[in-house]
Scaffold this active site. Sequence first.
Site, mmCIF file in Angstrom:
data_model
loop_
_atom_site.group_PDB
_atom_site.id
_atom_site.type_symbol
_atom_site.label_atom_id
_atom_site.label_comp_id
_atom_site.label_asym_id
_atom_site.label_seq_id
_atom_site.Cartn_x
_atom_site.Cartn_y
_atom_site.Cartn_z
ATOM 1 N N THR A 57 8.458 -7.801 1.026
ATOM 2 C CA THR A 57 9.918 -7.767 0.958
ATOM 3 C C THR A 57 10.477 -9.181 0.784
ATOM 4 O O THR A 57 11.356 -9.418 -0.054
ATOM 5 C CB THR A 57 10.495 -7.110 2.224
ATOM 6 O OG1 THR A 57 9.936 -5.804 2.346
ATOM 7 C CG2 THR A 57 12.011 -6.996 2.152
ATOM 8 N N TYR A 120 12.334 5.274 -4.129
ATOM 9 C CA TYR A 120 13.400 5.942 -4.880
ATOM 10 C C TYR A 120 13.219 7.457 -4.860
ATOM 11 O O TYR A 120 14.026 8.163 -4.297
ATOM 12 C CB TYR A 120 13.547 5.420 -6.329
ATOM 13 C CG TYR A 120 14.806 5.955 -6.977
ATOM 14 C CD1 TYR A 120 16.038 5.346 -6.757
ATOM 15 C CD2 TYR A 120 14.787 7.111 -7.753
ATOM 16 C CE1 TYR A 120 17.204 5.862 -7.299
ATOM 17 C CE2 TYR A 120 15.943 7.634 -8.305
ATOM 18 C CZ TYR A 120 17.161 7.010 -8.070
ATOM 19 O OH TYR A 120 18.304 7.521 -8.595
ATOM 20 N N TYR A 146 1.550 -0.101 2.949
ATOM 21 C CA TYR A 146 2.749 -0.770 3.478
ATOM 22 C C TYR A 146 3.781 0.324 3.733
ATOM 23 O O TYR A 146 4.254 0.984 2.816
ATOM 24 C CB TYR A 146 3.229 -1.800 2.452
ATOM 25 C CG TYR A 146 4.447 -2.620 2.812
ATOM 26 C CD1 TYR A 146 5.061 -2.563 4.068
ATOM 27 C CD2 TYR A 146 4.992 -3.487 1.865
ATOM 28 C CE1 TYR A 146 6.168 -3.326 4.355
ATOM 29 C CE2 TYR A 146 6.108 -4.265 2.145
ATOM 30 C CZ TYR A 146 6.692 -4.180 3.385
ATOM 31 O OH TYR A 146 7.796 -4.947 3.662
ATOM 32 N N LYS A 174 0.200 -1.876 7.060
ATOM 33 C CA LYS A 174 1.276 -2.734 7.568
ATOM 34 C C LYS A 174 2.450 -1.829 7.897
ATOM 35 O O LYS A 174 2.969 -1.127 7.023
ATOM 36 C CB LYS A 174 1.692 -3.760 6.509
ATOM 37 C CG LYS A 174 2.829 -4.627 7.030
ATOM 38 C CD LYS A 174 3.647 -5.272 5.950
ATOM 39 C CE LYS A 174 4.857 -5.886 6.641
ATOM 40 N NZ LYS A 174 6.015 -6.078 5.806
#
Length: 305
Positions: A57, A120, A146, A174
């Site tokens: 990110t 999305y 992730y 993660k």
Amino acid sequence: MGNAPAPGSGDPLDIHGVVPPTITAFDEDESVDYEATAAHARFVVDRGAHGVFPLGTNGEFPLLAPEERDDVVEAVVETVGDDAPVIAGVGAPSTRQTVAHAERAEMVGADGVVVVTPYYYPLDHEGALDHYRRVAAAVDLPVYVYHIPSKTGNSLSLDTLDSLADIDNLVGLKDSSKDVPWLGQAIDAHPELTFLAGSDSLLVPGLDLGCAGMVSAVANAFPELVVDLYEAYDDGDEERARRLQSDVYEVRDALKRGPYMAGVKTALDLREVGFDPGPLRSPLRKMDDDDRAALRADLSELDLL
């Protein structure tokens, strides 16, 4: 490793400790500055980071073109790949694009790949399973999931994680869900997987739960602080680790003033680190002068500048 939890028994990289989600630096015109991007990875590794995670990110990966993403991974691997494991973010909304990024990351020498859940469009159990199977089959690298439902709109159930764990080279996760009961149960069920805490709010609590490592945004700007925390915990000095977690809370609050994610690059500016992180890529933006001055005051008070 002493007191800190061990990586998963099935993780060939033994990922542990502090793994900053390194930044993508930009020039003033918002083109990627690969040299400064690599310099940031060098900055955290030189200050004790146990690995790096480009294109998380904090690396602004959804704002980059596919070829820019591939070139960021290559620049980071070339600069720090001999000194620390590089686990590269390769996730995209489509399986096809994710596979392409994973193959390119393998080609340029990344040690592992981090695959954010597709975003999305909604993702069901079978869709998640098929996606990760196809990515894992495409490379001979360790694959880390992730999990960041607040940004992707897709959360993984514990049942889905059970199925994902059966994929041979899927070796870790993660977790940025901040769902502590979910994470606790996931760790309990899967000692073969490496778990990484994905929030600065859960560094010590994450270690308490069994996370082997921490992907810390604070460590992008102040790697020494988070490395100290991990080492204190690993040495069995939990009192010091908890005190440092309190400091991390304060730094995190200071970095969160102003626009989303602006704090890390502004703090790197204020530290005068020897490279220019530049702006964030639009529509993200850096702090204005007032927020910047307030951040400087906060960090000075914490003796970090």
